[in-house]
Write a protein that holds these residues in place. Structure first.
Motif, PDB file in Angstrom:
ATOM      1  N   ARG A 288      50.609  80.429  -2.538  1.00 24.00           N
ATOM      2  CA  ARG A 288      50.071  81.681  -2.706  1.00 24.00           C
ATOM      3  C   ARG A 288      49.902  81.767  -4.287  1.00 24.00           C
ATOM      4  O   ARG A 288      51.017  81.628  -4.908  1.00 24.00           O
ATOM      5  CB  ARG A 288      51.023  82.848  -2.104  1.00 24.00           C
ATOM      6  CG  ARG A 288      50.489  84.207  -2.323  1.00 24.00           C
ATOM      7  CD  ARG A 288      51.550  85.148  -1.742  1.00 24.00           C
ATOM      8  NE  ARG A 288      51.049  86.578  -1.823  1.00 24.00           N
ATOM      9  CZ  ARG A 288      50.733  87.371  -0.822  1.00 24.00           C
ATOM     10  NH1 ARG A 288      50.615  86.791   0.275  1.00 24.00           N
ATOM     11  NH2 ARG A 288      50.321  88.504  -1.024  1.00 24.00           N
TER      12      ARG A 288
ATOM     13  N   ILE B 139      43.140  86.709  -0.278  1.00 26.09           N
ATOM     14  CA  ILE B 139      42.288  85.969   0.456  1.00 26.09           C
ATOM     15  C   ILE B 139      43.205  84.972   1.144  1.00 26.09           C
ATOM     16  O   ILE B 139      43.906  84.261   0.600  1.00 26.09           O
ATOM     17  CB  ILE B 139      41.293  85.374  -0.368  1.00 26.09           C
ATOM     18  CG1 ILE B 139      40.217  86.559  -1.039  1.00 26.09           C
ATOM     19  CG2 ILE B 139      40.469  84.518   0.514  1.00 26.09           C
ATOM     20  CD1 ILE B 139      40.652  86.939  -2.338  1.00 26.09           C
ATOM     21  N   LYS B 140      43.135  84.891   2.434  1.00 28.32           N
ATOM     22  CA  LYS B 140      43.658  83.878   3.167  1.00 28.32           C
ATOM     23  C   LYS B 140      42.759  82.628   3.508  1.00 28.32           C
ATOM     24  O   LYS B 140      41.615  82.972   3.906  1.00 28.32           O
ATOM     25  CB  LYS B 140      44.358  84.507   4.730  1.00 28.32           C
ATOM     26  CG  LYS B 140      45.322  85.342   4.381  1.00 28.32           C
ATOM     27  CD  LYS B 140      46.219  85.674   5.535  1.00 28.32           C
ATOM     28  CE  LYS B 140      47.301  86.710   5.077  1.00 28.32           C
ATOM     29  NZ  LYS B 140      48.238  87.064   6.147  1.00 28.32           N
ATOM     30  N   CYS B 141      43.094  81.584   3.292  1.00 32.60           N
ATOM     31  CA  CYS B 141      42.356  80.401   3.587  1.00 32.60           C
ATOM     32  C   CYS B 141      43.070  79.485   4.430  1.00 32.60           C
ATOM     33  O   CYS B 141      44.305  79.173   4.414  1.00 32.60           O
ATOM     34  CB  CYS B 141      41.932  79.527   2.144  1.00 32.60           C
ATOM     35  SG  CYS B 141      41.183  80.753   1.136  1.00 32.60           S
TER      36      CYS B 141
ATOM     37  N   VAL C 259      45.306  84.337  -3.608  1.00 33.15           N
ATOM     38  CA  VAL C 259      44.726  83.250  -2.774  1.00 33.15           C
ATOM     39  C   VAL C 259      45.897  82.581  -2.070  1.00 33.15           C
ATOM     40  O   VAL C 259      46.535  82.098  -2.499  1.00 33.15           O
ATOM     41  CB  VAL C 259      43.595  82.384  -3.401  1.00 33.15           C
ATOM     42  CG1 VAL C 259      43.188  81.223  -2.658  1.00 33.15           C
ATOM     43  CG2 VAL C 259      42.698  83.013  -4.168  1.00 33.15           C
ATOM     44  N   GLU C 260      45.747  82.662  -0.833  1.00 34.45           N
ATOM     45  CA  GLU C 260      46.859  81.677   0.047  1.00 34.45           C
ATOM     46  C   GLU C 260      45.703  80.634   0.537  1.00 34.45           C
ATOM     47  O   GLU C 260      44.823  80.471   0.949  1.00 34.45           O
ATOM     48  CB  GLU C 260      47.001  82.679   1.419  1.00 34.45           C
ATOM     49  CG  GLU C 260      47.991  83.726   0.911  1.00 34.45           C
ATOM     50  CD  GLU C 260      48.512  84.450   1.928  1.00 34.45           C
ATOM     51  OE1 GLU C 260      48.224  83.914   3.129  1.00 34.45           O
ATOM     52  OE2 GLU C 260      49.186  85.479   1.692  1.00 34.45           O
ATOM     53  N   LEU C 261      46.386  79.345   0.064  1.00 30.05           N
ATOM     54  CA  LEU C 261      45.777  78.111   0.325  1.00 30.05           C
ATOM     55  C   LEU C 261      46.922  77.176   1.098  1.00 30.05           C
ATOM     56  O   LEU C 261      48.037  77.109   0.968  1.00 30.05           O
ATOM     57  CB  LEU C 261      45.441  77.216  -0.872  1.00 30.05           C
ATOM     58  CG  LEU C 261      44.630  77.868  -1.613  1.00 30.05           C
ATOM     59  CD1 LEU C 261      44.300  76.975  -3.082  1.00 30.05           C
ATOM     60  CD2 LEU C 261      43.021  77.780  -0.971  1.00 30.05           C
TER      61      LEU C 261
ATOM     62  N   ALA D  47      40.420  74.569  -1.407  1.00 25.70           N
ATOM     63  CA  ALA D  47      40.214  75.696  -2.405  1.00 25.70           C
ATOM     64  C   ALA D  47      38.796  75.816  -2.223  1.00 25.70           C
ATOM     65  O   ALA D  47      38.339  77.072  -2.951  1.00 25.70           O
ATOM     66  CB  ALA D  47      40.365  74.840  -3.825  1.00 25.70           C
TER      67      ALA D  47
ATOM     68  N   GLN E 213      36.904  75.976   0.307  1.00 22.37           N
ATOM     69  CA  GLN E 213      36.361  76.606   1.529  1.00 22.37           C
ATOM     70  C   GLN E 213      36.893  78.153   1.322  1.00 22.37           C
ATOM     71  O   GLN E 213      36.444  78.960   1.847  1.00 22.37           O
ATOM     72  CB  GLN E 213      37.368  76.033   2.846  1.00 22.37           C
ATOM     73  CG  GLN E 213      36.601  74.706   3.123  1.00 22.37           C
ATOM     74  CD  GLN E 213      37.582  73.916   3.999  1.00 22.37           C
ATOM     75  OE1 GLN E 213      38.647  74.522   4.545  1.00 22.37           O
ATOM     76  NE2 GLN E 213      37.225  72.807   4.440  1.00 22.37           N
ATOM     77  N   CYS E 214      37.746  78.616   0.247  1.00 19.40           N
ATOM     78  CA  CYS E 214      38.044  79.763   0.062  1.00 19.40           C
ATOM     79  C   CYS E 214      36.844  80.564  -0.581  1.00 19.40           C
ATOM     80  O   CYS E 214      36.708  81.916  -0.455  1.00 19.40           O
ATOM     81  CB  CYS E 214      39.090  79.987  -0.993  1.00 19.40           C
ATOM     82  SG  CYS E 214      40.828  80.006  -0.080  1.00 19.40           S
ATOM     83  N   GLN E 215      35.964  79.862  -1.262  1.00 18.94           N
ATOM     84  CA  GLN E 215      34.771  80.516  -1.959  1.00 18.94           C
ATOM     85  C   GLN E 215      35.224  81.315  -3.122  1.00 18.94           C
ATOM     86  O   GLN E 215      34.425  82.354  -3.389  1.00 18.94           O
ATOM     87  CB  GLN E 215      33.738  80.791  -0.961  1.00 18.94           C
ATOM     88  CG  GLN E 215      33.424  80.023  -0.120  1.00 18.94           C
ATOM     89  CD  GLN E 215      32.241  80.353   0.928  1.00 18.94           C
ATOM     90  OE1 GLN E 215      32.080  81.607   1.087  1.00 18.94           O
ATOM     91  NE2 GLN E 215      31.950  79.367   1.882  1.00 18.94           N
ATOM     92  N   LYS E 216      36.393  81.344  -3.383  1.00 22.26           N
ATOM     93  CA  LYS E 216      36.751  82.400  -4.389  1.00 22.26           C
ATOM     94  C   LYS E 216      37.405  81.814  -5.707  1.00 22.26           C
ATOM     95  O   LYS E 216      37.146  82.500  -6.866  1.00 22.26           O
ATOM     96  CB  LYS E 216      38.027  83.167  -3.929  1.00 22.26           C
ATOM     97  CG  LYS E 216      38.649  84.401  -4.809  1.00 22.26           C
ATOM     98  CD  LYS E 216      37.601  85.579  -4.672  1.00 22.26           C
ATOM     99  CE  LYS E 216      38.300  86.846  -5.276  1.00 22.26           C
ATOM    100  NZ  LYS E 216      37.254  87.799  -5.320  1.00 22.26           N
TER     101      LYS E 216
END
Length: 146
Positions: free
Chosen positions: A127, A144-146, A50-52, A87, A89-92
């Motif tokens: 990341r 997943i890019k956020c 996940v990229e935040l 975090a 907003q990624c929904q992951k």
């Protein structure tokens, strides 16, 4: 020494599989201790990236030391996700997910307070390599890019 993302994911997946074989999988693990496995109910560790981007109030993650949870396993786990945060907003990312690495640096085996500080001090773009127990096959990996 920093590993490439694919090398890090492969090493961590291998370590997770080794932990399962040694019988240290979480209580939710449906693998029976006597070595027999019910094919339909096997839960495996999914590893994903996940990229935040840090928001004005941070990432929106509350973290916990795995040794201070019912799991009693070392590691940095997500305790909660703040609504409407980067975090969320990624929904992951979910409660119980384990953070394995930040910006290519492994947190596996690292003391909780050191790993937490590494996450906090890693700049505005992070990341995260994350593991969760799901009924999906090991080896699946996504970004997943956020």
């Amino acid at each position: 020494m920093e590993l490439s993302q694919s090398e890090l994911e492969a090493d961590l997946q291998e370590g997770a599989a080794w932990q399962h074989r040694k019988g240290s999988c979480p209580r939710e693990c449906s693998e029976r201790r006597n070595g027999n496995v019910e094919e339909d109910n096997v839960e495996e560790e999914e590893v994903f990236t996940v990229e935040l981007h840090r928001g004005p109030h941070g990432l929106g993650l509350a973290l916990v030391d795995g040794m201070k949870t019912p799991l009693k396993m070392t590691g940095i786990y997500i305790k909660s996700v703040v609504p409407e945060s980067p975090a969320a907003q990624c929904q992951k990312l979910r409660l119980g997910d384990r953070i394995l690495a930040v910006n290519g640096i492994s947190l596996v085996g690292m003391e909780y307070h050191i790993g937490r500080e590494l996450i906090r001090s890693s700049g505005d773009a992070l990341r995260l390599l994350v593991a969760k127990i799901e009924s999906k096959s090991i080896g699946k990996s996504s970004v997943i890019k956020c």
